[in-house]
Scaffold this motif. Structure first.
Motif, PDB file in Angstrom:
ATOM      1  N   PHE A   1      14.474   9.635   7.883  1.00  0.00           N
ATOM      2  CA  PHE A   1      13.690  10.026   6.709  1.00  0.00           C
ATOM      3  C   PHE A   1      13.194  11.468   6.742  1.00  0.00           C
ATOM      4  CE2 PHE A   1      12.890   5.418   7.329  1.00  0.00           C
ATOM      5  CZ  PHE A   1      13.482   4.950   6.165  1.00  0.00           C
ATOM      6  N   GLY A   2      13.072  12.033   7.919  1.00  0.00           N
ATOM      7  CA  GLY A   2      12.575  13.399   8.033  1.00  0.00           C
ATOM      8  C   GLY A   2      11.072  13.476   8.114  1.00  0.00           C
ATOM      9  N   SER A   3      10.375  12.747   7.240  1.00  0.00           N
ATOM     10  CA  SER A   3       8.920  12.787   7.218  1.00  0.00           C
ATOM     11  C   SER A   3       8.383  11.455   6.697  1.00  0.00           C
ATOM     12  CB  SER A   3       8.422  13.914   6.315  1.00  0.00           C
ATOM     13  OG  SER A   3       8.666  13.599   4.955  1.00  0.00           O
ATOM     14  N   PRO A   4       7.127  11.143   7.001  1.00  0.00           N
ATOM     15  CA  PRO A   4       6.523   9.920   6.446  1.00  0.00           C
ATOM     16  C   PRO A   4       6.495   9.923   4.927  1.00  0.00           C
ATOM     17  CG  PRO A   4       5.186  10.784   8.245  1.00  0.00           C
ATOM     18  CD  PRO A   4       6.217  11.834   7.935  1.00  0.00           C
ATOM     19  N   GLU A   5       6.258  11.088   4.334  1.00  0.00           N
ATOM     20  CA  GLU A   5       6.199  11.171   2.873  1.00  0.00           C
ATOM     21  C   GLU A   5       7.556  10.856   2.251  1.00  0.00           C
ATOM     22  OE1 GLU A   5       2.843  13.159   4.665  1.00  0.00           O
ATOM     23  OE2 GLU A   5       4.997  13.432   4.984  1.00  0.00           O
ATOM     24  N   SER A   6       8.634  11.334   2.895  1.00  0.00           N
ATOM     25  CA  SER A   6       9.972  11.026   2.416  1.00  0.00           C
ATOM     26  C   SER A   6      10.269   9.536   2.562  1.00  0.00           C
ATOM     27  CB  SER A   6      11.011  11.845   3.183  1.00  0.00           C
ATOM     28  OG  SER A   6      12.327  11.487   2.802  1.00  0.00           O
TER      29      SER A   6
ATOM     30  N   ASP B   1       9.572   3.453  -2.137  1.00  0.00           N
ATOM     31  CA  ASP B   1       9.200   3.260  -3.540  1.00  0.00           C
ATOM     32  C   ASP B   1      10.439   3.196  -4.422  1.00  0.00           C
ATOM     33  OD1 ASP B   1       6.544   3.267  -2.833  1.00  0.00           O
ATOM     34  OD2 ASP B   1       6.181   5.351  -3.423  1.00  0.00           O
ATOM     35  N   ALA B   2      11.406   4.063  -4.133  1.00  0.00           N
ATOM     36  CA  ALA B   2      12.622   4.109  -4.951  1.00  0.00           C
ATOM     37  C   ALA B   2      13.462   2.849  -4.784  1.00  0.00           C
ATOM     38  CB  ALA B   2      13.446   5.343  -4.588  1.00  0.00           C
TER      39      ALA B   2
ATOM     40  N   TRP C   1       2.252   8.332  11.845  1.00  0.00           N
ATOM     41  CA  TRP C   1       3.327   8.194  10.848  1.00  0.00           C
ATOM     42  C   TRP C   1       2.922   7.176   9.786  1.00  0.00           C
ATOM     43  CZ3 TRP C   1       8.309  10.497  10.728  1.00  0.00           C
ATOM     44  CH2 TRP C   1       9.158   9.993   9.733  1.00  0.00           C
ATOM     45  N   ALA C   2       2.428   6.018  10.236  1.00  0.00           N
ATOM     46  CA  ALA C   2       2.065   4.944   9.306  1.00  0.00           C
ATOM     47  C   ALA C   2       0.977   5.400   8.343  1.00  0.00           C
ATOM     48  CB  ALA C   2       1.608   3.713  10.081  1.00  0.00           C
ATOM     49  N   GLU C   3       0.034   6.182   8.827  1.00  0.00           N
ATOM     50  CA  GLU C   3      -1.062   6.658   7.987  1.00  0.00           C
ATOM     51  C   GLU C   3      -0.517   7.462   6.809  1.00  0.00           C
ATOM     52  OE1 GLU C   3      -5.202   7.134   7.101  1.00  0.00           O
ATOM     53  OE2 GLU C   3      -4.150   5.838   8.516  1.00  0.00           O
ATOM     54  N   ARG C   4       0.445   8.322   7.071  1.00  0.00           N
ATOM     55  CA  ARG C   4       0.990   9.177   6.015  1.00  0.00           C
ATOM     56  C   ARG C   4       2.010   8.443   5.144  1.00  0.00           C
ATOM     57  NH1 ARG C   4       3.121  14.000   9.523  1.00  0.00           N
ATOM     58  NH2 ARG C   4       4.033  14.639   7.512  1.00  0.00           N
ATOM     59  N   ALA C   5       2.647   7.412   5.701  1.00  0.00           N
ATOM     60  CA  ALA C   5       3.651   6.664   4.946  1.00  0.00           C
ATOM     61  C   ALA C   5       3.061   5.454   4.227  1.00  0.00           C
ATOM     62  CB  ALA C   5       4.769   6.200   5.883  1.00  0.00           C
ATOM     63  N   ASN C   6       1.741   5.249   4.393  1.00  0.00           N
ATOM     64  CA  ASN C   6       1.042   4.136   3.745  1.00  0.00           C
ATOM     65  C   ASN C   6       1.550   2.778   4.240  1.00  0.00           C
ATOM     66  OD1 ASN C   6      -0.991   3.210   2.026  1.00  0.00           O
ATOM     67  ND2 ASN C   6       0.455   2.839   0.356  1.00  0.00           N
ATOM     68  N   ILE C   7       1.735   2.684   5.552  1.00  0.00           N
ATOM     69  CA  ILE C   7       2.135   1.436   6.198  1.00  0.00           C
ATOM     70  C   ILE C   7       0.886   0.831   6.824  1.00  0.00           C
ATOM     71  CG2 ILE C   7       3.553   0.396   8.019  1.00  0.00           C
ATOM     72  CD1 ILE C   7       5.532   2.736   7.555  1.00  0.00           C
ATOM     73  N   PRO C   8       0.530  -0.406   6.500  1.00  0.00           N
ATOM     74  CA  PRO C   8      -0.803  -0.918   6.858  1.00  0.00           C
ATOM     75  C   PRO C   8      -1.015  -1.279   8.318  1.00  0.00           C
ATOM     76  CG  PRO C   8       0.455  -2.603   5.707  1.00  0.00           C
ATOM     77  CD  PRO C   8       1.267  -1.342   5.630  1.00  0.00           C
ATOM     78  N   TYR C   9       0.072  -1.642   9.050  1.00  0.00           N
ATOM     79  CA  TYR C   9      -0.140  -2.193  10.386  1.00  0.00           C
ATOM     80  C   TYR C   9       0.838  -1.648  11.424  1.00  0.00           C
ATOM     81  CZ  TYR C   9      -3.126  -5.809   8.297  1.00  0.00           C
ATOM     82  OH  TYR C   9      -4.127  -6.475   7.639  1.00  0.00           O
ATOM     83  N   ILE C  10       0.332  -1.575  12.661  1.00  0.00           N
ATOM     84  CA  ILE C  10       1.142  -1.338  13.850  1.00  0.00           C
ATOM     85  C   ILE C  10       1.059  -2.595  14.710  1.00  0.00           C
ATOM     86  CG2 ILE C  10       1.530   0.100  15.895  1.00  0.00           C
ATOM     87  CD1 ILE C  10       1.810   1.655  13.303  1.00  0.00           C
TER      88      ILE C  10
END
Length: 260
Positions: free
Chosen positions: A42-47, A53-54, A85-94
């Protein structure tokens, strides 16, 4: 890890085919180092967030190998990277593991020490992503999980692995659910047969072909309005002789685990 070599496009396509809106990640593109795999994919969490989403398929958790009872350093470093990474990608759990007691007199106290370390680091780092503690070994007994929750109130998020509780305690998940329910945010389901000749005392089989009462359990979860995640944990990464993830998903549909 149900399809270890698959890339994101393949995983999300399969999820959509079976009408699953999210997956949890342990492997990606044949890579066990999930943080490195996500950077490559993905390159980045935002990507990653944009691609999720897509595709219409989210990621509900990233699976680490931090064992709380051992507080292994490599696992701790892994958790920190995944949390950022999860924080920026909006992933709730590790996901983290409870670990094996290994003779410790008070395993709950050792787990608490690791969780307090996490809470301190999380606060300092400005992280909102939470830990999911998988009931893999020590906490497979609901009494230990309950004791942990009493000693660390309001901060315990459990990933209840139904099969591990069953194989380690011999109790039906239909009986155990009432005790795990207050702390459970995520549930792993799979099917198995008891097999004394195997390493863990069980032989994993296709959904619906084993001894676990998954359909009655799912009905009970619906009755109790469980609003967490229920995930098929298909361990192809560790048991390469298992049928494919697609075959497992098809079998689950045939046996009423989800709509076919």
């Amino acid at each position: 890890m149900g399809w270890p070599e698959a890339n994101w496009a393949e995983l999300s396509t399969l999820a959509r085919q079976f009408d699953f809106g999210a997956i949890e990640l342990r492997t990606l593109g044949g890579e066990l180092d999930i943080h490195s795999a996500m950077i490559q994919a993905f390159g980045s969490p935002e990507s990653m967030r944009a691609q999720c989403d897509a595709s219409g398929v989210g990621v509900v958790g990233l699976n680490s190998s931090w064992f709380l009872l051992a507080d292994n350093e490599a696992g701790w470093q892994d958790v920190q990277k995944l949390a950022h990474w999860a924080e920026r990608a909006n992933i709730p759990y590790i996901r983290v593991f409870d670990g094996k007691p290994d003779g410790q007199e008070d395993g709950v106290a050792l787990i608490l020490k690791a969780l307090e370390k996490w809470e301190a680091w999380k606060c300092a780092a400005g992280i909102h992503t939470e830990l999911l503690i998988e009931t893999h070994d020590y906490l497979a007994d609901w009494r230990k999980t309950g004791e942990l929750a009493e000693r660390f109130p309001g901060k315990i998020n459990i990933l209840w692995d139904v099969c591990h509780s069953w194989r380690l305690t011999g109790r039906s998940p239909l009986d155990d659910w009432a005790y795990f329910k207050p702390f459970t945010r995520h549930i792993h389901i799979k099917d198995a047969l008891l097999d004394a000749s195997s390493k863990n005392g069980v032989q994993y089989v296709l959904p619906g072909e084993g001894a676990l009462p998954i359909v009655p359990l799912l009905e009970k979860l619906t009755t109790d309005s469980f609003d967490g995640v229920v995930s098929l944990e298909w361990e192809k990464q560790w048991h390469p002789d298992l049928p494919s993830l697609k075959e497992a998903l098809e079998s689950g549909g045939v046996h009423g685990w989800w709509p076919s």
